[in-house]
Design an enzyme around this catalytic site. Sequence first.
Site, PDB file in Angstrom:
ATOM      1  N   GLY A   1     -24.690   3.415   3.474  1.00  0.00           N
ATOM      2  CA  GLY A   1     -23.992   4.198   2.544  1.00  0.00           C
ATOM      3  C   GLY A   1     -24.170   3.772   1.272  1.00  0.00           C
ATOM      4  N   VAL A   2     -24.639   4.462   0.512  1.00  0.00           N
ATOM      5  CA  VAL A   2     -25.177   4.259  -1.201  1.00  0.00           C
ATOM      6  C   VAL A   2     -24.151   5.101  -1.936  1.00  0.00           C
ATOM      7  CG1 VAL A   2     -27.356   3.258  -0.555  1.00  0.00           C
ATOM      8  CG2 VAL A   2     -26.990   5.711  -0.864  1.00  0.00           C
ATOM      9  N   GLY A   3     -23.005   5.006  -1.866  1.00  0.00           N
ATOM     10  CA  GLY A   3     -21.872   5.712  -2.723  1.00  0.00           C
ATOM     11  C   GLY A   3     -21.599   4.616  -3.936  1.00  0.00           C
ATOM     12  N   HIS A   4     -20.400   4.577  -4.482  1.00  0.00           N
ATOM     13  CA  HIS A   4     -20.043   3.929  -5.687  1.00  0.00           C
ATOM     14  C   HIS A   4     -20.380   2.435  -5.428  1.00  0.00           C
ATOM     15  CE1 HIS A   4     -17.398   7.453  -6.031  1.00  0.00           C
ATOM     16  NE2 HIS A   4     -17.781   7.184  -7.229  1.00  0.00           N
ATOM     17  N   VAL A   5     -19.962   1.921  -4.227  1.00  0.00           N
ATOM     18  CA  VAL A   5     -20.311   0.315  -4.131  1.00  0.00           C
ATOM     19  C   VAL A   5     -21.721   0.077  -3.688  1.00  0.00           C
ATOM     20  CG1 VAL A   5     -19.421  -1.710  -2.892  1.00  0.00           C
ATOM     21  CG2 VAL A   5     -17.768  -0.036  -3.595  1.00  0.00           C
TER      22      VAL A   5
ATOM     23  N   LYS B   1       0.856  -1.108   0.048  1.00  0.00           N
ATOM     24  CA  LYS B   1       0.030   0.056   0.012  1.00  0.00           C
ATOM     25  C   LYS B   1       0.930   1.208  -0.187  1.00  0.00           C
ATOM     26  CE  LYS B   1      -4.425   0.745   0.614  1.00  0.00           C
ATOM     27  NZ  LYS B   1      -5.565  -0.183   0.196  1.00  0.00           N
TER      28      LYS B   1
HETATM   29  P1  NAD Z   1     -17.999   6.059  -1.502  1.00  0.00           P
HETATM   30  O1  NAD Z   1     -17.184   7.142  -0.980  1.00  0.00           O
HETATM   31  O2  NAD Z   1     -18.123   6.192  -3.004  1.00  0.00           O
HETATM   32  O3  NAD Z   1     -19.314   5.666  -0.706  1.00  0.00           O
HETATM   33  C1  NAD Z   1     -19.397   5.745   0.739  1.00  0.00           C
HETATM   34  C2  NAD Z   1     -20.918   6.186   1.076  1.00  0.00           C
HETATM   35  O4  NAD Z   1     -21.107   6.291   2.384  1.00  0.00           O
HETATM   36  C3  NAD Z   1     -20.919   7.950   0.737  1.00  0.00           C
HETATM   37  O5  NAD Z   1     -22.211   8.033  -0.008  1.00  0.00           O
HETATM   38  C4  NAD Z   1     -20.925   8.573   1.772  1.00  0.00           C
HETATM   39  O6  NAD Z   1     -21.777   9.814   1.773  1.00  0.00           O
HETATM   40  C5  NAD Z   1     -21.664   7.553   2.798  1.00  0.00           C
HETATM   41  N1  NAD Z   1     -21.222   7.688   4.357  1.00  0.00           N
HETATM   42  C6  NAD Z   1     -20.206   8.406   4.785  1.00  0.00           C
HETATM   43  N2  NAD Z   1     -20.354   8.431   6.125  1.00  0.00           N
HETATM   44  C7  NAD Z   1     -21.742   8.140   6.387  1.00  0.00           C
HETATM   45  C8  NAD Z   1     -22.386   7.840   7.736  1.00  0.00           C
HETATM   46  N3  NAD Z   1     -21.779   8.052   8.756  1.00  0.00           N
HETATM   47  N4  NAD Z   1     -23.580   7.137   7.542  1.00  0.00           N
HETATM   48  C9  NAD Z   1     -24.036   6.527   6.359  1.00  0.00           C
HETATM   49  N5  NAD Z   1     -23.355   6.866   5.155  1.00  0.00           N
HETATM   50  C10 NAD Z   1     -22.113   7.421   5.226  1.00  0.00           C
HETATM   51  O7  NAD Z   1     -16.956   4.685  -1.224  1.00  0.00           O
HETATM   52  P2  NAD Z   1     -17.178   3.588  -1.905  1.00  0.00           P
HETATM   53  O8  NAD Z   1     -16.280   3.298  -2.819  1.00  0.00           O
HETATM   54  O9  NAD Z   1     -18.418   3.189  -2.167  1.00  0.00           O
HETATM   55  O10 NAD Z   1     -16.697   2.604  -0.858  1.00  0.00           O
HETATM   56  C11 NAD Z   1     -17.630   2.115   0.153  1.00  0.00           C
HETATM   57  C12 NAD Z   1     -16.725   1.305   1.323  1.00  0.00           C
HETATM   58  O11 NAD Z   1     -16.301   0.051   0.715  1.00  0.00           O
HETATM   59  C13 NAD Z   1     -15.674   1.922   2.088  1.00  0.00           C
HETATM   60  O12 NAD Z   1     -15.481   1.651   3.159  1.00  0.00           O
HETATM   61  C14 NAD Z   1     -14.541   1.482   1.065  1.00  0.00           C
HETATM   62  O13 NAD Z   1     -12.965   1.524   1.754  1.00  0.00           O
HETATM   63  C15 NAD Z   1     -14.810  -0.014   0.972  1.00  0.00           C
HETATM   64  N6  NAD Z   1     -14.392  -0.502  -0.396  1.00  0.00           N
HETATM   65  C16 NAD Z   1     -14.419   0.063  -1.785  1.00  0.00           C
HETATM   66  C17 NAD Z   1     -13.957  -0.734  -2.696  1.00  0.00           C
HETATM   67  C18 NAD Z   1     -14.186  -0.030  -4.250  1.00  0.00           C
HETATM   68  O14 NAD Z   1     -14.109  -0.646  -5.194  1.00  0.00           O
HETATM   69  N7  NAD Z   1     -14.843   1.220  -4.365  1.00  0.00           N
HETATM   70  C19 NAD Z   1     -13.346  -1.888  -2.812  1.00  0.00           C
HETATM   71  C20 NAD Z   1     -13.155  -2.234  -1.232  1.00  0.00           C
HETATM   72  C21 NAD Z   1     -13.444  -1.896  -0.523  1.00  0.00           C
END
Ligand code: NAD
Length: 373
Positions: A180-184, A80
């Site tokens: 959390g309804v972001g990317h994943v 990392k």
């Molecule tokens: P992201 O930032 O796109 O989405 C995260 C979402 O969570 C956002 O919409 C944010 O507003 C919301 N959030 C933040 N704090 C919050 C809270 N207190 N309560 C409710 N919602 C909250 O991130 P992502 O890429 O979707 O990743 C989500 C998780 O998965 C992270 O923990 C990341 O480390 C993990 N992850 C992601 C990937 C990937 O491919 N993107 C791979 C492995 C692990």
Amino acid sequence: MLTFEKLYSMGHEEVVFFSDESSGLKAIVAIHDTTLGPALGGTRMWPYASIDEAVEDVLRLSRGMTYKAAVSGLNLGGGKAVIIGDPKTDKSEALFRAYGRYIESLNGRYISAEDVNITVDDIDHIYTETNFVCGVAKAHGGSGNPAPYTALGVFRGMQASAMKTWGSKSVKDKVIAIQGVGHVGFELGKLINEDGGKMIFTDVREDNIAQFKEAFPSAEFVAPDAIYDVDMDIYAPCALGATVNDDTIGRLKCKVVSGAANNQLKEDRHGQELKDRGILYAPDYLINAGGLMNVSIEFEGWNDSKSRRMIDTIYDTTLHIFAIADEQNIPVNKAADVLAEERLESMRKIQTTYLGRGSDHRFPGSKARHNKL
Ligand code: NAD
């Protein structure tokens, strides 16, 4: 402070500091373990308050990548990197190109990718200087946005958990609480919806809440802190780590915890507590490895179906880890570590006997990629 004792105790092979005054680059790369292959792991940009804080983070994260790759059956080691800086003000083409040149100097022992605050555009600048980076834009022959692939792996882990808990892998009519309804989280919503699951969700970003509501009108929104108290079958943390903790664990009425977030258990002992409460935990670092699997095949030529076939294996591996947990009467988080450590140990024995340490760990595929350019 970074000491050799610290590196020995965590098992790191190499920690490199890179600085470039003209672009303001301050980066630390940690290569934890290359027993299985070159160390692959994302670069994170964060305004760390001190070098010690950055070192702590990079040591912890790189160690986690060794376990993730090992348990996922990948021929990769764990690494990392962190760039110390404010992503809003300190990014520049010059900084990422300087960083790319330093990664090149590691000669393939470390391969970078996206992590927190690093975008595909940043990766493209790094890629200008080195081939030892993945998560490159599709337009440049890479695999693009990893989120749909991460979500697919999380869904396979959820299906395995449903099979173990209810005797069917479908989540039809199950209530899934997504934090959390972001990317994943958004992509996971699509898969749950297609399978007939019912969704309750929360988020703190208005745009992401609106997007989710529009895509899935039947999903119910609750305030962020209320997500732990809803009547649910599955809790899917997809925002932050450490949300299974002393404050929340007694509130979770679910039978399964299965989500994308890293380090969902605040402490290891919370894995035992979930077990004692009859809640099945799908091991986070396995089921969220879909993104890593997806980028790992960029070197041999990425394609969607190859990636999906690989990610489908998360279903069987999750069931295998549940079986180890049952046989050894240990919590699932420990069983995942057992599987990862067994693989690492068996490969270390082969290396000692046949290859010796210090063999050329360049990723074979990276040569193919060089040749294509
Ligand atoms: P992201 O930032 O796109 O989405 C995260 C979402 O969570 C956002 O919409 C944010 O507003 C919301 N959030 C933040 N704090 C919050 C809270 N207190 N309560 C409710 N919602 C909250 O991130 P992502 O890429 O979707 O990743 C989500 C998780 O998965 C992270 O923990 C990341 O480390 C993990 N992850 C992601 C990937 C990937 O491919 N993107 C791979 C492995 C692990």
